[in-house]
Scaffold this motif. Structure first.
Motif, PDB file in Angstrom:
ATOM      1  N   SER A  78      24.264 -24.434  11.469  1.00 35.63           N
ATOM      2  CA  SER A  78      24.749 -23.060  11.531  1.00 35.63           C
ATOM      3  C   SER A  78      23.831 -22.169  12.334  1.00 35.63           C
ATOM      4  CB  SER A  78      24.916 -22.502  10.114  1.00 35.63           C
ATOM      5  OG  SER A  78      23.684 -22.547   9.418  1.00 35.63           O
ATOM      6  N   ALA A  79      22.549 -22.447  12.335  1.00 37.77           N
ATOM      7  CA  ALA A  79      21.590 -21.670  13.117  1.00 37.77           C
ATOM      8  C   ALA A  79      20.937 -22.572  14.159  1.00 37.77           C
ATOM      9  CB  ALA A  79      20.532 -21.061  12.211  1.00 37.77           C
ATOM     10  N   PHE A  80      20.608 -22.012  15.312  1.00 41.02           N
ATOM     11  CA  PHE A  80      19.955 -22.777  16.356  1.00 41.02           C
ATOM     12  C   PHE A  80      18.453 -22.878  16.077  1.00 41.02           C
ATOM     13  CE2 PHE A  80      23.406 -20.517  18.911  1.00 41.02           C
ATOM     14  CZ  PHE A  80      24.317 -21.544  18.714  1.00 41.02           C
ATOM     15  N   PRO A  81      17.784 -23.872  16.657  1.00 40.31           N
ATOM     16  CA  PRO A  81      16.329 -23.944  16.497  1.00 40.31           C
ATOM     17  C   PRO A  81      15.664 -22.691  17.076  1.00 40.31           C
ATOM     18  CG  PRO A  81      17.205 -25.991  17.404  1.00 40.31           C
ATOM     19  CD  PRO A  81      18.319 -24.996  17.457  1.00 40.31           C
ATOM     20  N   VAL A  82      14.591 -22.282  16.462  1.00 38.19           N
ATOM     21  CA  VAL A  82      13.840 -21.127  16.951  1.00 38.19           C
ATOM     22  C   VAL A  82      12.348 -21.456  16.944  1.00 38.19           C
ATOM     23  CG1 VAL A  82      15.556 -19.463  16.125  1.00 38.19           C
ATOM     24  CG2 VAL A  82      13.586 -20.038  14.679  1.00 38.19           C
ATOM     25  N   THR A  83      11.616 -20.746  17.778  1.00 38.45           N
ATOM     26  CA  THR A  83      10.158 -20.795  17.751  1.00 38.45           C
ATOM     27  C   THR A  83       9.666 -19.445  17.262  1.00 38.45           C
ATOM     28  OG1 THR A  83      10.042 -22.367  19.587  1.00 38.45           O
ATOM     29  CG2 THR A  83       8.057 -21.078  19.113  1.00 38.45           C
ATOM     30  N   ARG A  84       8.945 -19.458  16.145  1.00 37.92           N
ATOM     31  CA  ARG A  84       8.448 -18.212  15.555  1.00 37.92           C
ATOM     32  C   ARG A  84       6.957 -18.053  15.827  1.00 37.92           C
ATOM     33  NH1 ARG A  84      11.802 -15.745  11.791  1.00 37.92           N
ATOM     34  NH2 ARG A  84      13.679 -16.929  11.284  1.00 37.92           N
ATOM     35  N   THR A  85       6.583 -16.847  16.145  1.00 38.50           N
ATOM     36  CA  THR A  85       5.171 -16.497  16.291  1.00 38.50           C
ATOM     37  C   THR A  85       4.901 -15.288  15.414  1.00 38.50           C
ATOM     38  OG1 THR A  85       5.138 -17.285  18.582  1.00 38.50           O
ATOM     39  CG2 THR A  85       3.337 -15.830  17.889  1.00 38.50           C
ATOM     40  N   LEU A  86       4.004 -15.447  14.454  1.00 37.76           N
ATOM     41  CA  LEU A  86       3.717 -14.365  13.514  1.00 37.76           C
ATOM     42  C   LEU A  86       2.801 -13.328  14.144  1.00 37.76           C
ATOM     43  CD1 LEU A  86       3.144 -16.427  10.247  1.00 37.76           C
ATOM     44  CD2 LEU A  86       5.248 -15.294  11.010  1.00 37.76           C
ATOM     45  N   SER A  87       2.868 -12.128  13.580  1.00 33.11           N
ATOM     46  CA  SER A  87       1.985 -11.057  14.027  1.00 33.11           C
ATOM     47  C   SER A  87       0.538 -11.427  13.744  1.00 33.11           C
ATOM     48  CB  SER A  87       2.335  -9.756  13.307  1.00 33.11           C
ATOM     49  OG  SER A  87       1.348  -8.781  13.518  1.00 33.11           O
ATOM     50  N   ARG A  88      -0.368 -11.022  14.621  1.00 31.04           N
ATOM     51  CA  ARG A  88      -1.788 -11.274  14.420  1.00 31.04           C
ATOM     52  C   ARG A  88      -2.515 -10.030  13.892  1.00 31.04           C
ATOM     53  NH1 ARG A  88      -1.520 -13.934  19.570  1.00 31.04           N
ATOM     54  NH2 ARG A  88      -2.742 -12.241  20.514  1.00 31.04           N
ATOM     55  N   ARG A  89      -1.768  -9.024  13.512  1.00 35.59           N
ATOM     56  CA  ARG A  89      -2.356  -7.801  12.964  1.00 35.59           C
ATOM     57  C   ARG A  89      -1.335  -7.214  11.995  1.00 35.59           C
ATOM     58  NH1 ARG A  89      -1.943  -2.823  17.117  1.00 35.59           N
ATOM     59  NH2 ARG A  89      -1.594  -1.813  15.120  1.00 35.59           N
ATOM     60  N   PRO A  90      -1.653  -6.160  11.261  1.00 35.66           N
ATOM     61  CA  PRO A  90      -0.669  -5.580  10.339  1.00 35.66           C
ATOM     62  C   PRO A  90       0.661  -5.306  11.049  1.00 35.66           C
ATOM     63  CG  PRO A  90      -2.801  -4.593   9.953  1.00 35.66           C
ATOM     64  CD  PRO A  90      -2.955  -5.467  11.165  1.00 35.66           C
ATOM     65  N   VAL A  91       1.735  -5.647  10.378  1.00 28.29           N
ATOM     66  CA  VAL A  91       3.068  -5.541  10.983  1.00 28.29           C
ATOM     67  C   VAL A  91       3.366  -4.100  11.382  1.00 28.29           C
ATOM     68  CG1 VAL A  91       5.536  -5.808  10.548  1.00 28.29           C
ATOM     69  CG2 VAL A  91       3.941  -7.559   9.761  1.00 28.29           C
ATOM     70  N   ALA A  92       3.802  -3.937  12.652  1.00 28.47           N
ATOM     71  CA  ALA A  92       4.041  -2.602  13.191  1.00 28.47           C
ATOM     72  C   ALA A  92       5.497  -2.368  13.566  1.00 28.47           C
ATOM     73  CB  ALA A  92       3.157  -2.385  14.423  1.00 28.47           C
ATOM     74  N   GLY A  93       6.369  -3.280  13.169  1.00 27.54           N
ATOM     75  CA  GLY A  93       7.779  -3.141  13.491  1.00 27.54           C
ATOM     76  C   GLY A  93       8.527  -4.408  13.146  1.00 27.54           C
ATOM     77  N   PRO A  94       9.845  -4.399  13.295  1.00 25.69           N
ATOM     78  CA  PRO A  94      10.643  -5.576  12.943  1.00 25.69           C
ATOM     79  C   PRO A  94      10.420  -6.740  13.890  1.00 25.69           C
ATOM     80  CG  PRO A  94      12.017  -3.932  14.019  1.00 25.69           C
ATOM     81  CD  PRO A  94      10.683  -3.292  13.790  1.00 25.69           C
ATOM     82  N   PRO A  95      10.797  -7.950  13.491  1.00 23.33           N
ATOM     83  CA  PRO A  95      10.706  -9.093  14.398  1.00 23.33           C
ATOM     84  C   PRO A  95      11.514  -8.850  15.667  1.00 23.33           C
ATOM     85  CG  PRO A  95      11.141  -9.835  12.157  1.00 23.33           C
ATOM     86  CD  PRO A  95      11.302  -8.347  12.153  1.00 23.33           C
ATOM     87  N   VAL A  96      11.096  -9.503  16.745  1.00 25.20           N
ATOM     88  CA  VAL A  96      11.785  -9.399  18.025  1.00 25.20           C
ATOM     89  C   VAL A  96      12.455 -10.738  18.328  1.00 25.20           C
ATOM     90  CG1 VAL A  96      11.567  -8.920  20.487  1.00 25.20           C
ATOM     91  CG2 VAL A  96      10.083  -7.728  18.845  1.00 25.20           C
ATOM     92  N   VAL A  97      13.787 -10.728  18.431  1.00 30.22           N
ATOM     93  CA  VAL A  97      14.564 -11.926  18.737  1.00 30.22           C
ATOM     94  C   VAL A  97      14.773 -11.988  20.248  1.00 30.22           C
ATOM     95  CG1 VAL A  97      16.738 -13.151  18.384  1.00 30.22           C
ATOM     96  CG2 VAL A  97      15.727 -11.826  16.508  1.00 30.22           C
ATOM     97  N   LEU A  98      14.392 -13.112  20.872  1.00 28.32           N
ATOM     98  CA  LEU A  98      14.492 -13.294  22.317  1.00 28.32           C
ATOM     99  C   LEU A  98      15.521 -14.384  22.614  1.00 28.32           C
ATOM    100  CD1 LEU A  98      10.659 -13.270  23.060  1.00 28.32           C
ATOM    101  CD2 LEU A  98      12.247 -11.406  23.519  1.00 28.32           C
ATOM    102  N   ILE A  99      16.518 -14.066  23.464  1.00 32.16           N
ATOM    103  CA  ILE A  99      17.615 -14.993  23.764  1.00 32.16           C
ATOM    104  C   ILE A  99      17.649 -15.242  25.264  1.00 32.16           C
ATOM    105  CG2 ILE A  99      20.052 -15.490  23.429  1.00 32.16           C
ATOM    106  CD1 ILE A  99      20.120 -13.236  21.341  1.00 32.16           C
ATOM    107  N   HIS A 100      17.477 -16.498  25.669  1.00 31.16           N
ATOM    108  CA  HIS A 100      17.341 -16.843  27.090  1.00 31.16           C
ATOM    109  C   HIS A 100      18.687 -16.986  27.795  1.00 31.16           C
ATOM    110  CE1 HIS A 100      18.509 -21.099  26.641  1.00 31.16           C
ATOM    111  NE2 HIS A 100      17.799 -21.133  25.522  1.00 31.16           N
TER     112      HIS A 100
END
Length: 242
Positions: A3-25
């Motif tokens: 149902s969902a495609f594979p994704v590569t996640r990269t976590l924030s390296r500092r306190p979270v400053a906003g929502p996740p960013v989804v990138l679609i090629h």
């Protein structure tokens, strides 16, 4: 297909400053080619943002496509909504990714805060592809007489041709219809000054209330890899580096 495609996640390296960013090629590209980590995920992580880089079907890192029915526009966008999750996200799409991001922004299960659409054409190219001729060409037959079909066949032949042409067929069954659902979130359109594939993008800008449009240096590929586009995206998402 899941149902969902594979994704590569990269976590924030500092306190979270906003929502996740989804990138679609884009089509016949890849997540790593369109969104190199050193230029996208790493700077976003340093700005306090998680990234979710989607691997579209038929492309490197994504699932194979056995038949067109698996990848109708509705099913692809449903899967993208699963990738995005139920929490608020920002979405950045380029070329085909932008065409899908347009629909994702109005999906009932997605919560999009801000939307970036790069290299987007107001027309649906896949519906005009002669799939019989394209499939014959990638199997060693003659080059298609139609230039668009020839271009799509050549792009498909450089990757998993069968999967990519099945994806073309699936998306073509539900052509891009901007009027069917218009994003109602803050939206930034980006296009290269020499990008003929995005010709007419201003027609789409006019449909989205309050949308911004910025032209940057380069053609279709050159705009995406350029610093100007990347800085515009980061600024719009509130992730610019100080």
């Amino acid at each position: 297909m899941t149902s969902a495609f594979p994704v590569t996640r990269t976590l924030s390296r500092r306190p979270v400053a906003g929502p996740p960013v989804v990138l679609i090629h884009g089509f016949a590209s890849s997540a790593t080619s369109d969104w190199p980590a050193e230029y996208w995920a790493d700077p976003l992580a340093a700005a306090g943002r998680e990234t979710v880089v989607v691997h579209l079907p038929g492309h490197p890192g994504g699932p194979k496509v056995a038949k067109a029915e698996e990848v109708s526009t509705t099913r692809v966008v449903d899967a993208l909504a699963e990738c995005a999750g139920s929490e608020e996200v920002d979405v950045v799409g380029y070329s085909l990714g932008a065409r899908l991001a347009w629909d994702l922004a109005v999906h009932p299960k997605a919560s999009v805060r801000r939307l970036v659409l790069g290299g987007l054409s107001p027309r649906e190219p896949f519906a005009a592809v002669d799939l019989v001729a394209a499939r014959a060409a990638v199997r060693g037959g003659p080059s298609p007489e139609d230039p668009l079909t020839g271009a799509i066949a050549a792009m498909a032949a450089a990757g998993d041709a069968e999967s990519l042409l099945n994806l073309v067929e699936g998306l073509a069954r539900e052509p891009f219809d901007p009027g069917a659902g218009v994003p109602r979130v803050p939206t930034l359109f980006l296009s290269g000054r020499q990008d003929f594939m995005a010709h007419g993008i201003e027609q789409l800008v006019a449909q989205v209330p309050g949308a911004r449009w910025r032209q940057v240096a380069g053609d279709h590929r050159g705009a995406l890899v350029g610093v100007e586009l990347r800085e515009a995206v980061f600024d719009f998402l509130g992730a610019a580096q100080g």
